[in-house]
Design an enzyme around this catalytic site. Structure first.
Site, PDB file in Angstrom:
ATOM      1  N   GLU A  50       0.591  -1.111  -0.139  1.00 29.16           N
ATOM      2  CA  GLU A  50      -0.073   0.405  -0.347  1.00 29.16           C
ATOM      3  C   GLU A  50       0.552   0.985  -0.074  1.00 29.16           C
ATOM      4  O   GLU A  50       0.511   1.873  -1.011  1.00 29.16           O
ATOM      5  CB  GLU A  50      -1.038   0.173   1.282  1.00 29.16           C
ATOM      6  CG  GLU A  50      -1.920  -0.582   0.842  1.00 29.16           C
ATOM      7  CD  GLU A  50      -2.740  -1.191  -0.308  1.00 29.16           C
ATOM      8  OE1 GLU A  50      -3.193   0.404  -0.491  1.00 29.16           O
ATOM      9  OE2 GLU A  50      -3.243  -2.130  -0.685  1.00 29.16           O
ATOM     10  N   TYR A 133      -7.157   6.287   4.379  1.00 33.90           N
ATOM     11  CA  TYR A 133      -7.160   4.856   2.876  1.00 33.90           C
ATOM     12  C   TYR A 133      -6.278   3.606   3.484  1.00 33.90           C
ATOM     13  O   TYR A 133      -6.495   2.493   3.306  1.00 33.90           O
ATOM     14  CB  TYR A 133      -6.659   5.699   1.701  1.00 33.90           C
ATOM     15  CG  TYR A 133      -6.069   4.938   0.708  1.00 33.90           C
ATOM     16  CD1 TYR A 133      -7.306   4.173   0.580  1.00 33.90           C
ATOM     17  CD2 TYR A 133      -5.495   3.854   0.286  1.00 33.90           C
ATOM     18  CE1 TYR A 133      -7.180   2.738  -0.694  1.00 33.90           C
ATOM     19  CE2 TYR A 133      -4.851   2.836  -0.650  1.00 33.90           C
ATOM     20  CZ  TYR A 133      -5.592   2.352  -1.136  1.00 33.90           C
ATOM     21  OH  TYR A 133      -5.274   1.717  -1.202  1.00 33.90           O
ATOM     22  N   ASP A 151      -9.313   6.224  -1.971  1.00 37.74           N
ATOM     23  CA  ASP A 151      -8.055   6.275  -2.751  1.00 37.74           C
ATOM     24  C   ASP A 151      -8.574   6.964  -3.814  1.00 37.74           C
ATOM     25  O   ASP A 151      -9.552   7.342  -4.422  1.00 37.74           O
ATOM     26  CB  ASP A 151      -7.027   5.595  -3.053  1.00 37.74           C
ATOM     27  CG  ASP A 151      -7.780   4.355  -4.029  1.00 37.74           C
ATOM     28  OD1 ASP A 151      -8.853   4.428  -5.188  1.00 37.74           O
ATOM     29  OD2 ASP A 151      -6.336   3.608  -4.329  1.00 37.74           O
TER      30      ASP A 151
END
Length: 229
Positions: A50, A133, A151
């Site tokens: 991520e 997020y 996102d």
């Protein structure tokens, strides 16, 4: 869903939410990309992917993801590494604040949580470098929790399908899109659904030249038809 009639935007009704979930999951199971971080539930691996994917395309991340995990296979290994080596290993992904933040998270995880990443939202958000997020991604992808994400790709999909007009980057709209993301989130198959949202935005509902003719949502998309969903 009715068009905007006042300062507040409505959320889709239950039928529209079900239709969206079913369509998206069906598409993902046939068209979703096979990516290595989708084949693990290791919180560290998920977090690395991520952080790497922030503002960076998948094809650039893939080789670096494997290299990184070979060199730093755990929070402990990353926490103990010299900072200069960590930054050097990160290249050429850019945005070199990201490896420093990732190492900072690793050191806090080792110092305060036994080398593990906590699974609750409040604690995740207390780490510098983990925002809303990333916390949602870690909770849903690593811990199997029902957690929404938003996102750039997800925001684009939700805005186009359910809103279709207005300023997508405004504070009010971003708040509404978070509410949308929570509203459409299923109780089951959360991992697949959130991955599907990101994949759909990255490959079909793209920022430039969206593939509207091949989109399974084209008949129920405010951006495409100007009609309600």
């Amino acid at each position: 869903m009715p068009r905007k009639t006042g300062p507040l935007l409505p959320l889709p009704d239950a039928r529209a939410r079900r239709r969206f979930r079913t369509t998206l999951l069906t598409w993902y199971r046939a068209q979703g990309r096979d990516l290595p971080w989708r084949n693990t539930s290791d919180p560290y691996h998920i977090l690395v992917s991520e952080i790497m994917l922030q503002q960076t395309q998948v094809d650039r991340v893939l080789p670096k993801y494997h290299e990184w995990l070979e060199k730093y296979p755990s929070f402990e290994a990353l926490a103990d590494a010299p900072e200069d080596d960590v930054v050097q290993t990160w290249r050429p992904l850019g945005y070199n604040i990201r490896p420093r933040r990732l190492q900072s998270i690793a050191r806090e995880a080792v110092a305060s949580y036994g080398g593990k990443l906590p699974s609750d939202e409040a604690t995740l958000l207390s780490f510098k470098g983990i925002g809303a997020y990333t916390a949602g991604a870690v909770m849903s992808f690593a811990f199997g929790k029902r957690a929404a994400i938003l996102d750039t790709n997800v925001a684009r999909v939700l805005f186009r399908v359910f809103v279709g007009e207005g300023e997508p980057k405004s504070h009010a709209m971003q708040k509404h899109l978070w509410e949308l993301s929570r509203a459409v989130l299923p109780h089951k198959h959360v991992f697949d659904f959130n991955q599907a949202l990101m994949d759909f935005g990255a490959t079909v509902c793209t920022a430039r030249k969206p593939q509207c003719l091949y989109c399974p949502k084209q008949k129920h998309c405010a951006y495409r038809t100007g009609a309600s969903t």
